[in-house]
Design an enzyme around this catalytic site. Structure first.
Site, PDB file in Angstrom:
ATOM      1  N   GLY A 240      30.174   1.367  64.080  1.00 31.07           N
ATOM      2  CA  GLY A 240      28.801   1.708  64.406  1.00 31.07           C
ATOM      3  C   GLY A 240      28.752   3.122  64.941  1.00 31.07           C
TER       4      GLY A 240
ATOM      5  N   GLN B  88      25.588  10.362  69.576  1.00 29.00           N
ATOM      6  CA  GLN B  88      27.030  10.619  69.475  1.00 29.00           C
ATOM      7  C   GLN B  88      27.349  11.809  68.575  1.00 29.00           C
ATOM      8  OE1 GLN B  88      28.137   6.296  68.579  1.00 29.00           O
ATOM      9  NE2 GLN B  88      29.888   7.045  69.723  1.00 29.00           N
TER      10      GLN B  88
ATOM     11  N   CYS C  81      35.013   3.107  71.688  1.00 25.78           N
ATOM     12  CA  CYS C  81      33.901   4.017  71.390  1.00 25.78           C
ATOM     13  C   CYS C  81      34.458   5.359  70.931  1.00 25.78           C
ATOM     14  CB  CYS C  81      33.039   4.194  72.639  1.00 25.78           C
ATOM     15  SG  CYS C  81      31.619   5.265  72.385  1.00 25.78           S
ATOM     16  N   LEU C  82      33.872   5.881  69.836  1.00 26.12           N
ATOM     17  CA  LEU C  82      34.320   7.184  69.323  1.00 26.12           C
ATOM     18  C   LEU C  82      34.086   8.295  70.337  1.00 26.12           C
ATOM     19  CD1 LEU C  82      32.906   6.866  65.683  1.00 26.12           C
ATOM     20  CD2 LEU C  82      35.312   6.719  66.368  1.00 26.12           C
TER      21      LEU C  82
ATOM     22  N   HIS D 109      26.046  -2.295  71.830  1.00 19.97           N
ATOM     23  CA  HIS D 109      26.814  -1.093  72.159  1.00 19.97           C
ATOM     24  C   HIS D 109      26.060   0.168  71.705  1.00 19.97           C
ATOM     25  CE1 HIS D 109      30.795   1.184  72.384  1.00 19.97           C
ATOM     26  NE2 HIS D 109      29.999   2.014  71.737  1.00 19.97           N
ATOM     27  N   GLU D 110      25.583   0.129  70.446  1.00 14.64           N
ATOM     28  CA  GLU D 110      24.883   1.306  69.918  1.00 14.64           C
ATOM     29  C   GLU D 110      23.525   1.493  70.597  1.00 14.64           C
ATOM     30  OE1 GLU D 110      26.752   3.149  68.365  1.00 14.64           O
ATOM     31  OE2 GLU D 110      28.246   1.690  67.724  1.00 14.64           O
TER      32      GLU D 110
ATOM     33  N   HIS E  60      23.732   3.476  73.637  1.00 14.86           N
ATOM     34  CA  HIS E  60      23.797   4.928  73.414  1.00 14.86           C
ATOM     35  C   HIS E  60      22.401   5.547  73.343  1.00 14.86           C
ATOM     36  CE1 HIS E  60      28.050   5.686  72.990  1.00 14.86           C
ATOM     37  NE2 HIS E  60      28.211   4.823  72.021  1.00 14.86           N
TER      38      HIS E  60
END
Ligand code: ZN
Length: 175
Positions: A50, A55, A103-104, A145-146, A149
């Protein structure tokens, strides 16, 4: 020769990750469609499941859920790429479940994060069609999670104890 646009990922500490993202009003514009295409490329290239626009330094309410097994998430379920714009949570299960996340934007660590097991959401897709969907399990986890953000939160904000945070190296050893 193929040219690749370099897409930079915002890492924890960048202010954009702590801002509330703005609603998208021009889904069909070239700018938004290019953003969607950049996000699709980015999530694939970085072995994510995702990605949220903040991000990649764009503070707008758009995310991609792209679940499939890859190097970073070998057990991820297979799902068609889904672009979610201006998402809203309509309903969520009381029941929470802890599961591993990475997480990236926060490389090198994984943590056990409590999330709602089931979640009903409303959003616009990349063609500006309104959609209502219910997600469960790992997909519901990715969504939450997304979504975080988009409201200036990251997954480590949700852990119950610092002891639930481990290095990625140790995470792969225990798999
Ligand atoms: Zn993330």
């Amino acid at each position: 020769m193929e040219l690749f646009k370099e897409i930079k990922i915002a890492k924890l500490g960048e202010k954009v990750l702590r801002k509330k993202a703005k609603k998208i009003k021009d889904i069909k514009s070239k700018k938004t469609q290019e953003l969607i295409s950049d996000m699709k490329t980015c999530v694939k290239k970085s072995n994510g499941v995702g990605l949220a626009a903040p991000q990649i330094f764009i503070s707008k309410q758009i995310m991609i859920i792209s679940s499939q097994p890859n190097k970073r998430y070998p057990n991820a379920p297979v799902m068609k790429n889904e672009v979610l714009i201006n998402p809203k949570i309509i309903k969520k299960s009381k029941k929470m479940k802890k599961g591993w996340e990475g997480c990236l934007s926060i490389p090198g660590i994984r943590a056990l994060v409590p999330r709602h097991e089931k979640i009903k959401i409303k959003y616009l897709d990349e063609n500006a069609n309104e959609k209502i969907q219910t997600f469960e399990g790992f997909i519901a986890r990715i969504f939450q999670h997304e979504y975080d953000h988009l409201i200036g939160l990251v997954f480590i904000d949700r852990v119950e104890s610092n002891k639930d945070i481990i290095t990625e190296e140790m995470y792969f050893k225990q798999l």
